[in-house]
Design an enzyme around this catalytic site. Structure first.
Site, short mmCIF file in Angstrom:
data_model
loop_
_atom_site.label_atom_id
_atom_site.label_comp_id
_atom_site.label_asym_id
_atom_site.label_seq_id
_atom_site.Cartn_x
_atom_site.Cartn_y
_atom_site.Cartn_z
N GLU A 1 0.81 -1.22 0.00
CA GLU A 1 0.00 0.00 0.00
C GLU A 1 0.85 1.29 0.00
OE1 GLU A 1 -3.01 -0.46 3.06
OE2 GLU A 1 -3.99 -2.04 1.89
N GLU B 1 -5.52 -8.22 -0.82
CA GLU B 1 -6.24 -7.99 0.45
C GLU B 1 -7.69 -7.65 0.14
OE1 GLU B 1 -4.92 -5.25 3.48
OE2 GLU B 1 -2.81 -5.79 3.19
#
Length: 506
Positions: free
Chosen positions: A185, A299
Site C-alpha cells: 500500500e 487484500e
C-alpha cells in the site's frame, strides 16, 4: 471422480417478495435446467489468505490455525508483511557499513509454511533500520519503517542475496511457483517516499530487476495499493520502461469510499464495493498494453475497521457468497485478510471478539466467517452463466449439484426470511433406474455457528476460561446437515436474514 455426462447448469428464476411486515417472508422459485451451459468456477476466493506479519508464523497457534483453515479450503498461498523487519534479523551492517545478512528466521518462517503445504506469497517489506533513509515509523504496534532505502545499491544487494538464498535452499522450480510482491500500500501511509508514486516505481524497478537477475523464472508484481489505485499507471510504467511485471495486485475493503476508489461520489453499497473495484481494475487491465496480466487481489474483507458486528458475525456468510458471485471471472486469486487473529497491528489481542480480521479468533475459536469459507468450499467448479443475485448454482465433477442461497442485509437493517424452492429438470439421475437423489442442506445463521452471539451470552469475557473456550468451539460447530431424498425434483429451504444455506444434491 466419475464424469459420466457433460452436464451444465443454467438458471431461470422468478421471484416474488412479500412486504416487510412482522411474520412476513419472501418466496423465490428457482428452476434449474441441468442441460444448460456453464462457465468454469475456479475457487479463486479460498486459495490465498493474508496474515499479519512474518514473525507471527513462528507461533504454534498461527500454525494450528493455518492447518485448520487449510483443512476446509483450497488454501495454497499465504501473504504477510515485514519479512525484512528487524525482528527477523535479516539485515545488519558491520563497523565499516558493509551489509551482513542472516537468514535464520527467514528459513524457519518459510520452512514452517512449506511443511504444512502452503507456499509463500512474498511481500517484500519493510525497511531494515540500518538501510532506511529516515526512521519513518508506521503507526502499527510493531513499528515498521516505511521509508525508502538510503542506498539503492545496498537495497539491490539485499534483494539479490535474499532471492539467491531462497533458490539455493528451495530450488528454482519451487521458488518460481511463489509470487513476489513489492511493498504494501505505497499510496497511503505505508510508504513515505515523495512523490509517492514516482518513488515507489523507483523501488519497484530496482526490486524487480534484482529478482529477475537472480533467475528470470521468479514472478514479481505490484503495486499492492490500497483503494484499487495505480494499476493502470503501473502497467504503463512497466511497459514504457521495460520493467518486469508478471502480475498486478491491489486491495479494497467493503467500507472503502467511492471518492478514494473511483474519484467520485457514486453510490456503492458496502457489500458491492469490493467487486465494483475489481470491475474497475479488471477493465483497466483489459484496456492496457498488457491485457492478459493476472490480477491478484492481495487484500479484501468487508471492513478495515474493528467492527465485531461485521467481521465476527454471521453477516460474513452472505457477504462472502455474494462477493464470489460478483467477482467470479475477473480475478485470478483473492486473498481474504486474514485467516487468523494471531495478529498484532493494534497490539496484543485483548479479547477474542473485537472485530479482528481473522476467520479464527484467539485460541482457535471459529468465527462465522470460518464456516462461511467451509460451506462455500463445497461449491462445484462449474457455474451457471447468469445467476440470480442471491443464488449460486454449480456442479462438481461427480455430477453433484451444489447450490448456495443467502439472505443478505446490512447490519442494523431487517428483512424477512427467504424461502427458496429449487425445481430441477433434465437431471442426470433420471437415467439411473430406481435411483433417488439425496439432498443435504447445511446452514450458517443465528442458530448455526454464531459464536459472537454465544460469547455475548457468556457475558463477553475478555479472558474466557478453558471451559468457556471449549464451549465456544462447540458453538462454532454448525451441526449436522439436513439430509433427505429429493422429492418430485424439488428442494425448499428457508434462509433467515444474514443467513447462508448450501445445498448438495447427489
Amino acid at each position: 471422480m466419475l464424469r459420466r455426462t457433460a452436464l451444465a447448469l443454467s438458471l431461470a428464476l422468478t421471484a416474488s417478495a412479500a412486504l416487510v411486515t412482522p411474520g412476513a417472508f419472501a418466496q423465490e422459485t428457482v428452476t434449474i435446467d441441468a442441460g444448460g451451459k456453464t462457465t468454469p468456477l475456479p475457487h479463486f476466493w479460498d486459495e490465498m489468505f493474508g496474515s499479519g506479519r512474518a514473525n507471527l508464523t513462528l507461533r504454534a497457534q498461527y500454525r494450528d490455525d493455518l492447518r485448520k483453515v487449510a483443512s476446509v479450503t483450497d488454501f495454497q498461498y499465504v501473504r504477510f508483511h515485514a519479512i525484512f523487519q528487524d525482528e527477523n534479523g535479516v539485515y545488519d551492517e558491520d563497523a565499516q557499513g558493509n551489509p551482513v545478512y542472516n537468514w535464520s528466521y527467514v528459513d524457519q518462517i518459510y520452512d514452517g509454511l512449506l511443511e504444512n503445504g502452503i507456499k509463500p506469497y512474498v511481500e517484500i517489506s519493510f525497511m531494515p533500520k540500518k538501510l532506511a533513509s529516515r526512521l519513518d515509523y508506521h503507526a502499527f504496534w510493531y513499528k515498521q519503517i516505511v521509508a525508502p532505502p538510503k542506498d539503492y545499491a545496498k537495497w539491490d544487494a539485499l534483494v539479490t542475496a535474499f532471492a539467491k538464498h531462497l533458490v539455493d535452499r528451495y530450488g528454482i522450480e519451487e521458488v518460481s511457483s511463489w509470487y513476489f510482491e513489492v511493498w504494501n500500500e505505497p499510496n497511503i501511509d505505508f510508504w513515505t517516499g515523495r512523490p509517492a508514486q514516482q518513488t515507489y516505481f523507483e523501488l519497484y524497478d530496482h526490486t524487480a530487476k534484482a529478482l529477475k537477475a537472480v533467475n528470470p523464472k521468479i514472478r514479481v508484481g505490484g503495486p499492492a495499493t490500497a483503494q484499487a489505485a495505480w494499476v493502470g499507471d503501473m502497467i504503463d510504467h512497466a511497459t514504457k520502461n521495460n520493467v518486469p511485471l508478471d502480475f498486478v495486485s491491489t486491495h479494497v475493503y467493503g467500507n472503502d469510499v467511492s471518492k478514494d476508489v473511483f474519484g467520485d461520489d457514486r453510490p456503492v453499497a458496502p457489500h458491492q464495493m469490493v467487486c465494483a473495484a475489481v470491475d474497475k481494475v479488471h477493465d483497466q487491465i483489459e484496456h492496457s498494453a498488457k491485457p492478459k496480466l493476472p490480477l491478484i487481489w492481495s487484500e479484501f474483507n468487508a471492513t478495515y475497521m474493528n467492527q465485531p458486528e461485521i467481521t465476527d458475525s454471521i453477516y460474513m456468510g452472505p457477504w462472502l457468497a455474494d462477493t464470489i458471485r460478483q467477482c467470479d471471472g475477473k480475478v485470478q486469486m483473492m486473498s481474504y485478510w486474514t485467516f487468523s487473529d494471531v495478529f498484532e497491528e493494534q497490539g496484543v489481542v485483548k479479547k477474542p471478539f473485537y472485530g479482528g480480521y481473522g476467520l479464527l479468533a484467539e485460541d482457535g475459536i471459529p468465527k462465522p466467517a470460518f464456516n462461511a469459507f467451509k460451506l462455500l468450499h463445497k461449491l462445484g467448479n462449474q457455474r451457471i452463466a447468469e445467476p440470480q443475485d442471491d443464488v449460486l448454482v454449480t456442479r462438481r465433477g461427480d455430477d453433484t449439484i451444489v447450490i448456495a442461497a443467502w439472505n443478505l442485509v446490512e447490519p442494523g437493517q431487517s428483512v424477512p426470511d427467504k424461502t427458496f424452492t429449487f425445481s430441477l429438470s433434465d437431471v442426470p439421475w433420471k437415467k439411473v433406474k430406481k435411483y433417488t437423489p439425496t439432498v443435504t442442506i447445511s446452514h450458517l445463521d443465528a442458530q448455526h455457528g454464531d459464536t459472537l452471539a454465544a460469547w455475548k451470552a457468556m457475558g463477553s469475557p475478555d479472558n474466557p476460561t478453558p471451559a468457556q473456550i471449549a464451549q465456544l468451539k462447540q458453538d462454532g460447530d454448525i451441526g449436522k446437515p439436513e439430509t433427505h431424498p429429493l422429492a418430485d425434483g424439488q428442494v425448499t429451504v428457508t434462509v433467515p436474514q444474514q443467513g447462508l444455506a448450501v445445498i448438495e444434491i447427489r
